[in-house]
Design a protein around this motif. Structure first.
Motif, PDB file in Angstrom:
ATOM      1  N   SER A  21       0.948  -1.162  -0.003  1.00  0.00           N
ATOM      2  CA  SER A  21       0.130   0.036  -0.162  1.00  0.00           C
ATOM      3  C   SER A  21       0.917   1.187   0.126  1.00  0.00           C
ATOM      4  CB  SER A  21      -0.949   0.061   1.026  1.00  0.00           C
ATOM      5  OG  SER A  21      -0.113   0.069   2.585  1.00  0.00           O
ATOM      6  N   GLY A  22       1.913   1.082   0.659  1.00  0.00           N
ATOM      7  CA  GLY A  22       2.943   2.254   0.473  1.00  0.00           C
ATOM      8  C   GLY A  22       3.547   2.757  -0.805  1.00  0.00           C
ATOM      9  N   CYS A  23       3.440   2.037  -1.833  1.00  0.00           N
ATOM     10  CA  CYS A  23       3.898   2.299  -3.019  1.00  0.00           C
ATOM     11  C   CYS A  23       3.146   2.381  -4.164  1.00  0.00           C
ATOM     12  CB  CYS A  23       5.330   1.267  -3.512  1.00  0.00           C
ATOM     13  SG  CYS A  23       5.881   0.246  -2.377  1.00  0.00           S
ATOM     14  N   TRP A  24       1.889   2.862  -3.832  1.00  0.00           N
ATOM     15  CA  TRP A  24       0.889   2.658  -5.064  1.00  0.00           C
ATOM     16  C   TRP A  24       1.281   3.718  -5.984  1.00  0.00           C
ATOM     17  CZ3 TRP A  24      -4.186   0.047  -4.812  1.00  0.00           C
ATOM     18  CH2 TRP A  24      -4.645  -0.128  -6.035  1.00  0.00           C
ATOM     19  N   SER A  25       1.337   5.261  -5.679  1.00  0.00           N
ATOM     20  CA  SER A  25       1.289   6.290  -6.492  1.00  0.00           C
ATOM     21  C   SER A  25       3.073   6.770  -6.350  1.00  0.00           C
ATOM     22  CB  SER A  25       0.665   7.207  -6.499  1.00  0.00           C
ATOM     23  OG  SER A  25       0.307   7.393  -5.344  1.00  0.00           O
ATOM     24  N   SER A  26       3.900   5.888  -5.966  1.00  0.00           N
ATOM     25  CA  SER A  26       5.230   6.301  -5.897  1.00  0.00           C
ATOM     26  C   SER A  26       6.104   6.715  -7.127  1.00  0.00           C
ATOM     27  CB  SER A  26       6.118   5.300  -5.043  1.00  0.00           C
ATOM     28  OG  SER A  26       6.202   4.027  -5.782  1.00  0.00           O
ATOM     29  N   SER A  27       6.767   7.602  -7.147  1.00  0.00           N
ATOM     30  CA  SER A  27       7.557   7.842  -8.336  1.00  0.00           C
ATOM     31  C   SER A  27       9.056   8.062  -7.558  1.00  0.00           C
ATOM     32  CB  SER A  27       7.229   8.774  -9.256  1.00  0.00           C
ATOM     33  OG  SER A  27       6.704   9.792  -8.475  1.00  0.00           O
ATOM     34  N   PRO A  28      10.082   7.446  -8.446  1.00  0.00           N
ATOM     35  CA  PRO A  28      11.563   7.551  -7.590  1.00  0.00           C
ATOM     36  C   PRO A  28      11.992   9.137  -8.178  1.00  0.00           C
ATOM     37  CG  PRO A  28      11.315   5.620  -9.094  1.00  0.00           C
ATOM     38  CD  PRO A  28      10.091   6.185  -9.360  1.00  0.00           C
ATOM     39  N   VAL A  29      12.617   9.675  -7.077  1.00  0.00           N
ATOM     40  CA  VAL A  29      12.946  10.907  -7.122  1.00  0.00           C
ATOM     41  C   VAL A  29      14.089  11.181  -8.350  1.00  0.00           C
ATOM     42  CG1 VAL A  29      14.797  10.780  -5.687  1.00  0.00           C
ATOM     43  CG2 VAL A  29      13.623  13.249  -5.932  1.00  0.00           C
ATOM     44  N   GLU A  30      14.845  10.451  -8.632  1.00  0.00           N
ATOM     45  CA  GLU A  30      15.666  10.685  -9.960  1.00  0.00           C
ATOM     46  C   GLU A  30      14.771  10.581 -11.150  1.00  0.00           C
ATOM     47  OE1 GLU A  30      15.976   8.253  -7.447  1.00  0.00           O
ATOM     48  OE2 GLU A  30      16.467   6.326  -8.524  1.00  0.00           O
ATOM     49  N   ASP A  31      13.742  10.202 -11.187  1.00  0.00           N
ATOM     50  CA  ASP A  31      13.094  10.044 -12.372  1.00  0.00           C
ATOM     51  C   ASP A  31      12.261  11.342 -12.608  1.00  0.00           C
ATOM     52  OD1 ASP A  31      14.182   7.606 -13.026  1.00  0.00           O
ATOM     53  OD2 ASP A  31      12.303   6.426 -12.712  1.00  0.00           O
ATOM     54  N   LEU A  32      12.275  12.157 -11.936  1.00  0.00           N
ATOM     55  CA  LEU A  32      11.508  13.323 -11.798  1.00  0.00           C
ATOM     56  C   LEU A  32      12.311  14.761 -12.075  1.00  0.00           C
ATOM     57  CD1 LEU A  32       9.208  13.031  -8.804  1.00  0.00           C
ATOM     58  CD2 LEU A  32       8.511  12.637 -10.761  1.00  0.00           C
ATOM     59  N   ASN A  33      11.851  15.649 -12.806  1.00  0.00           N
ATOM     60  CA  ASN A  33      12.393  16.690 -12.923  1.00  0.00           C
ATOM     61  C   ASN A  33      11.887  17.776 -11.805  1.00  0.00           C
ATOM     62  OD1 ASN A  33      14.252  17.597 -14.870  1.00  0.00           O
ATOM     63  ND2 ASN A  33      12.744  17.499 -16.465  1.00  0.00           N
ATOM     64  N   LEU A  34      12.753  18.017 -10.708  1.00  0.00           N
ATOM     65  CA  LEU A  34      12.408  18.786  -9.575  1.00  0.00           C
ATOM     66  C   LEU A  34      12.709  20.052  -9.951  1.00  0.00           C
ATOM     67  CD1 LEU A  34      14.010  16.718  -6.716  1.00  0.00           C
ATOM     68  CD2 LEU A  34      11.592  16.900  -7.399  1.00  0.00           C
ATOM     69  N   GLU A  35      11.473  20.956  -9.939  1.00  0.00           N
ATOM     70  CA  GLU A  35      11.433  22.506 -10.058  1.00  0.00           C
ATOM     71  C   GLU A  35      12.151  23.325  -8.903  1.00  0.00           C
ATOM     72  OE1 GLU A  35       7.327  23.371 -10.709  1.00  0.00           O
ATOM     73  OE2 GLU A  35       7.171  22.008 -12.185  1.00  0.00           O
TER      74      GLU A  35
END
Lengths: 399, 365
Positions: A21-35
């Motif tokens: 249940s913890g990882c339902w909508s998880s997205s690894p931080v290195e796959d994101l473009n952090l503004e």
């Protein structure tokens, strides 16, 4: 035996449930473009975009805003550590459009990592854009978004806002530098209190004038210098306070955390400098019939830090008293200069309206509708009381 | 087993207090500052909270007095003895509907906020399903288990809430709250109704008083619980107005949540506190949901003489379906208002005549 088995099975099921249940909508931080920062200018296409448009990557829009979006490059965890301090930790993408939201989402077509706003720290808007579009329209997206926090800092730029997000110090992210400069408020008296989104909501909604700190850029540096006025009625750019006017304003509002006050001793013609330890101010609204006026009292304590006269002994109270009065005059003239500018620009950004609202709510009710114009004719008097407590480790300047 | 269960299903005075507090502090905490300021447009709304606390205490006191005449039975049972079987059952059913709606409202609020701020992308049923199943499990344990849960939840809630309030002082400006009573007292009264609505929660005394170990302390329990809730609400409202100003606070959908998002703390372990706030808030809503669910199920089982645990299973899907009826956020908020209005009729106006009738007819257990 069966019960034990059943119990174990239950525990396993529970464990699986809780881990899944913890990882339902998880997205690894290195796959994101952090503004990290967003700068908004008047639209003018970047060369990359022109190429994109030429090749058919065009969507319907009125070109209005040029957004520069700064993204943090996630640090790769390479143990060898090949001089990471000098590598660029961010990159910028420029997009032109008329809606901030649409621009951000259009970027998702240009990079595989979706932009995400959790770590957005600064938003810089150029004054020329603010002349055309009101602040509320530009910030609407930020105010409603679920990722972007109301703690994002707002800045204005009289130059190109996008330039402020270019690399100035190698290895550092400009958006973070701009935010952290505000930590230096206790060292300098020419810097406004940081204005976060949360703090801008009230004045924007109440249509009262307020200030945004201004950032200027040169080829290789940025500087927070002065402040831009957002006019109450239009919520558009309405003028500029330069550094010493901001200094005067900080004295009027009593919002100084430190810094210094420098003036020239008329007798010797030399510089003297006073280090501010504390400042308090009170604005009193005086209403006599239909006449409104304000009296501002400022008090401060601090020390003499520079006194360019080797023959004077700071041990004497007479001298300290004379210097106190020189500084007091300086503060008064700074404050007067600031108010004169506010009168000229027809914008009350010194908290005078607030003082009237609190002290004379009935009068405020009558004048609040056109307060900025009313304020431009209201006289303000100043009195300052400076108390020099000490003169540091040296009582004369070494010859 | 039977004897043990009866013994276990009693709650201490402390547990009763935290149950009522938990029932009161729910979805309202996050939206209250906006709702109140919208009605009155003045920063003086904190006065309304104190006044509303007084009013709610009065109605709570009447309900306690009524229930104390029947320390052995719940409202569903004794109302039939006061005004007759049929009329009593009708009132009982109304109460059940009310509690079911409360439960539905809370579960939907959790869905909305969690899906927006915390778990974007997670389907809403995946948020509410475990929530409801665990609540079902809790309710099987009866009111004693619920008391214990609230006893665990409440200190956590209170300490995190306090922490967020203290950190919220970072963005607090006293000038936004001044001057006091500049618009006169009328706006304060204007905000009174909405405030009273958020204070609904003492009504569970009608049902759980008979489970108290010391029912004679019920008045004190109600007073204490309302006092705690008043402190929570005042803190939330004052801090939100201080941070956003009167004009700003009405633009925030969830003002208190935005307050927690308005500061970043670099010197503590966590930099951002809204996730902590959301987690305690979900716990609090869980408590509210469970209490409402318990009260509703107990009502159905006592009115229809069915087994309690069977009703739990039957009511759960009903609550879920109900929670999906509001089409958007506005409808959800207006459901909240309707519920509050219902509460005023059911628990503000009804208990007094019931108390008078029972005195007049001399009905007591």
């Amino acid at each position: 035996m069966k019960r034990v088995q059943l119990g174990l099975l239950g525990m396993v099921a529970l464990l699986i449930c809780s881990t899944l249940s913890g990882c339902w909508s998880s997205s690894p931080v290195e796959d994101l473009n952090l503004e990290a920062g967003i700068a908004m200018d008047v639209a003018e296409q970047s060369s990359q975009e022109e190429q994109i448009n030429r090749k058919g990557g065009y969507y319907p829009k009125k070109e209005l805003i040029k957004g520069t979006f700064q993204f943090v490059v996630p640090e790769e965890s390479n143990g060898s550590g090949s001089s990471p301090s000098q590598t660029k930790k961010f990159y910028n993408i420029t997009e032109t459009g008329d809606s901030v939201f649409e621009m951000l989402r259009e970027i998702s077509l240009r990079t595989n990592r979706p932009p995400i706003g959790f770590h957005l720290k600064t938003v810089i808007i150029s004054s020329s854009l603010l002349r055309k579009v009101s602040l509320y329209e530009l910030l609407d997206f930020f105010l409603g978004d679920n990722d972007i926090r109301p703690s994002v800092l707002l800045l204005i730029s009289t130059g190109k806002a996008g330039d402020a997000l270019q690399e100035k110090i190698p290895g550092q992210t400009p958006a973070f530098i701009l935010k952290d400069i505000f930590l230096n408020r206790k060292r300098n008296s020419r810097l406004l209190k940081p204005v976060s989104l949360a703090k801008a909501i009230g004045p924007m909604k109440a249509r009262s004038s307020f200030l945004l700190p201004n950032v200027i850029t040169t080829e290789s540096e940025i500087k927070l210098a002065g402040a831009g006025i957002i006019k109450g009625k239009t919520q558009k750019y309405g003028g500029f306070l330069n550094e010493s006017e901001v200094e005067g304003l900080m004295w009027i509002k009593g919002e100084l955390e430190g810094g210094l006050l420098k003036t020239i001793d008329p007798k010797t013609g030399k510089n003297i400098a006073y280090e501010i330890k504390s400042v308090k101010s009170s604005i009193k609204a005086i209403v006599q019939g239909d006449e409104i006026s304000f009296r501002v009292r400022m008090t401060s304590e601090g020390r003499i830090s520079e006194n360019f006269n080797p023959n004077e002994d700071l041990g004497s109270n007479r001298l300290l008293g004379r210097e106190e009065s020189i500084f007091q005059e300086k503060v008064n003239s700074l404050a007067e200069q600031t108010v004169a500018k506010m009168h000229k620009l027809k914008a009350d950004v010194g908290g005078f309206g607030e003082a009237l609202r609190i002290q004379h709510p009935k009068v405020w009710h009558k004048v609040k509708k056109d307060w900025d114009t009313t304020f431009s004719t209201i006289p303000v008097r100043f009195s300052t009381d400076i108390h020099i407590e000490d003169y540091g480790a040296s009582n004369t300047t070494a010859d | 087993m039977g004897v043990g269960k009866v013994k276990a299903d009693k709650i201490t005075t402390l547990q009763t207090t935290v149950i009522i507090v938990s029932f009161m502090l729910a979805a309202g905490l996050l939206t209250l500052p906006r709702v109140m300021v919208k009605d009155s447009m003045t920063p003086d709304v904190w006065i309304s909270i104190i006044l509303a606390g007084g009013i709610v205490f009065l109605s709570g006191w009447i309900m306690v007095k009524l229930s104390q005449r029947f320390p052995e039975s719940t409202f569903y049972q004794y109302v039939q003895r006061i005004i007759g079987r049929a009329a009593g059952k009708v009132i009982g059913v109304l109460l059940v509907i009310y509690f079911v709606c409360i439960a539905g409202f809370e579960i939907r609020s959790v869905e909305e906020v969690t899906a927006f701020f915390l778990l974007e992308g997670t389907p809403v049923w995946a948020i509410s399903a475990p929530f409801m199943w665990i609540s079902l499990y809790l309710c099987m344990g009866g009111v004693g288990a619920m008391g214990k849960i609230c006893q665990i939840i409440f200190p956590i809630t209170a300490s995190i809430f306090l922490l967020i309030c203290l950190l919220g002082l970072n963005v607090f400006e006293l000038n936004n709250l001044r001057p006091v009573l500049s618009e006169g007292v009328m706006p304060v009264f204007k905000a009174l109704k909405t405030t009273t609505l958020t204070f609904t929660g003492t009504e569970c005394m009608l049902i759980i008083l008979c489970r108290m170990e010391k029912p004679e302390k019920a008045t004190r329990v109600v007073g204490l619980a309302i006092g705690i809730a008043v402190v929570f609400y005042i803190a939330a409202v004052i801090l939100c107005i201080g941070a956003f100003s009167v004009e700003g606070v009405i633009t925030r959908t969830w003002p208190f949540l935005d307050l927690a998002r308005s500061f970043e703390v670099e010197y503590l372990v966590l930099e951002r506190f809204e996730s902590l706030l959301l987690s305690i808030w979900i716990m609090q809503i869980f408590a509210t949901f469970s209490i409402a669910f318990y009260c509703a199920s107990l009502g159905v089982s006592q009115i229809l003489n069915r087994s309690y645990s069977a009703t739990l299973f039957i009511l759960l899907p009903a609550i879920y379906i109900l929670s999906q009826i509001p089409q958007n956020l506005n409808e959800l908020f207006s459901l909240g208002t309707i519920l509050g209005n219902g509460a005023i009729i059911l628990f503000g106006l009804l208990p007094l005549p019931l108390l008078l009738i029972s005195r007049w007819r001399g009905v007591r257990s």
